[in-house]
Scaffold this active site. Structure first.
Site, PDB file in Angstrom:
ATOM      1  N   LEU A 129      44.347  19.614  43.572  1.00 22.08           N
ATOM      2  CA  LEU A 129      43.075  19.023  43.161  1.00 22.08           C
ATOM      3  C   LEU A 129      43.277  17.977  42.062  1.00 22.08           C
ATOM      4  CD1 LEU A 129      40.904  22.258  43.207  1.00 22.08           C
ATOM      5  CD2 LEU A 129      40.570  20.260  44.670  1.00 22.08           C
ATOM      6  N   LYS A 157      40.971  38.037  39.977  1.00 25.13           N
ATOM      7  CA  LYS A 157      40.315  39.330  39.752  1.00 25.13           C
ATOM      8  C   LYS A 157      41.304  40.314  39.114  1.00 25.13           C
ATOM      9  CE  LYS A 157      36.603  39.835  43.164  1.00 25.13           C
ATOM     10  NZ  LYS A 157      35.578  40.217  42.190  1.00 25.13           N
ATOM     11  N   ASP A 185      38.295  37.241  47.640  1.00 31.65           N
ATOM     12  CA  ASP A 185      38.028  36.436  46.446  1.00 31.65           C
ATOM     13  C   ASP A 185      38.886  36.853  45.256  1.00 31.65           C
ATOM     14  OD1 ASP A 185      36.838  38.884  46.080  1.00 31.65           O
ATOM     15  OD2 ASP A 185      34.986  38.098  45.209  1.00 31.65           O
ATOM     16  N   ARG A 202      36.831  27.176  40.426  1.00 31.45           N
ATOM     17  CA  ARG A 202      35.504  26.570  40.358  1.00 31.45           C
ATOM     18  C   ARG A 202      35.673  25.104  39.977  1.00 31.45           C
ATOM     19  NH1 ARG A 202      31.772  29.904  36.924  1.00 31.45           N
ATOM     20  NH2 ARG A 202      31.926  31.221  38.778  1.00 31.45           N
ATOM     21  N   LYS A 207      20.597  29.696  48.451  1.00 32.42           N
ATOM     22  CA  LYS A 207      20.231  31.103  48.557  1.00 32.42           C
ATOM     23  C   LYS A 207      18.759  31.263  48.171  1.00 32.42           C
ATOM     24  CE  LYS A 207      24.745  33.243  47.757  1.00 32.42           C
ATOM     25  NZ  LYS A 207      25.525  34.207  46.929  1.00 32.42           N
ATOM     26  N   GLU A 240      39.555  31.142  47.071  1.00 33.12           N
ATOM     27  CA  GLU A 240      38.167  30.699  47.203  1.00 33.12           C
ATOM     28  C   GLU A 240      37.916  29.547  46.237  1.00 33.12           C
ATOM     29  OE1 GLU A 240      33.931  32.918  47.469  1.00 33.12           O
ATOM     30  OE2 GLU A 240      34.768  32.828  45.449  1.00 33.12           O
ATOM     31  N   ALA A 297      23.677  28.322  37.475  1.00 31.64           N
ATOM     32  CA  ALA A 297      24.370  29.515  37.967  1.00 31.64           C
ATOM     33  C   ALA A 297      24.895  30.376  36.821  1.00 31.64           C
ATOM     34  CB  ALA A 297      25.527  29.102  38.879  1.00 31.64           C
ATOM     35  N   HIS A 313      23.587  34.165  36.139  1.00 37.77           N
ATOM     36  CA  HIS A 313      24.575  35.247  36.121  1.00 37.77           C
ATOM     37  C   HIS A 313      24.372  36.144  34.897  1.00 37.77           C
ATOM     38  CE1 HIS A 313      28.388  37.173  37.128  1.00 37.77           C
ATOM     39  NE2 HIS A 313      28.737  37.067  35.861  1.00 37.77           N
TER      40      HIS A 313
END
Length: 209
Positions: free
Chosen positions: A27, A51, A78, A83, A118, A145, A157, A161
């Site tokens: 990226l 995670k 995930d 992000r 959503k 992801e 977001a 959260h």
């Protein structure tokens, strides 16, 4: 867990770190080259995360699956996440296109919550990719992801959260309505900023003629 099992789990998570490193490098390269060619960088900044082992094990338990490396690799998609934060909504699809065209990247799944938000108003692209990690004795294909969203979408977001967990996942209806209204305003803001950017680009191109 025995010492040997702990070492296997540690090595398992290390492969996801390597995958994240590879995706982040890709990226950064794409962003820098895009900047060189177009005098504009679509990526504002990136965040990466893996995670925790405890979180992965708990998720396996909730799914009613054995706590094994094989089940973690097959069923938890995930574990590694990136992000990507952009300035404009068009940047999101530019990045999806660039990363999808990489010869060693396989797109496993794409969920478009920008075109189809959503119900609570959440907007983002979730791109699940598989990337090879070249180890000393083998090549592992690892899932990563990638969430791609604008600065405004990320702002919404992040706050949603925090509110979600403050209310222990049970947000009162009137607050849900306010959050949805805020998401609609952010969508409008993104459209206005994109239109402004297009206008600025037009003036710039005319000035160069």
């Amino acid at each position: 867990m025995k010492t040997n099992q702990l070492k296997q789990w540690a090595h398992f998570f290390l492969t996801y770190k390597f995958a994240l490193d590879a995706v982040e490098t890709k990226l950064n390269i794409l962003n820098e080259e895009f900047q060189f060619i177009h005098d504009y960088n679509p990526i504002e900044h990136m965040k990466t995360r893996i995670k925790a082992p405890e979180s992965v094990m708990q998720k396996l338990q909730r799914k009613g699956l054995p706590i094994t490396l094989e089940d973690a690799k097959e069923h938890i998609r995930d574990i590694a996440g990136v992000r990507v934060i952009c300035s404009f909504s068009t940047d999101i699809y530019q990045i999806v296109d660039m990363i999808s065209k990489q010869s060693d990247v396989r797109v496993v799944e794409l969920k478009d919550y920008v075109i189809n938000p959503k119900p609570n108003g959440y907007q983002s692209i979730h791109l699940l990719i598989e990337i090879p990690v070249f180890l000393t004795d083998r090549t592992e294909n690892v899932l990563v992801e990638i969430q791609i969203r604008t600065i405004a979408m990320d702002f919404w977001a992040s706050l949603e959260h925090k509110i979600y967990y403050k209310f222990n996942e049970q947000i009162p209806p009137h607050i849900q309505e306010q959050l949805k209204g805020s998401a609609d305003m952010i969508h409008l803001l993104d459209r206005q900023m994109l239109a402004l950017n297009v206008e600025v680009q037009k003036h710039r191109e005319q000035a160069l003629k």
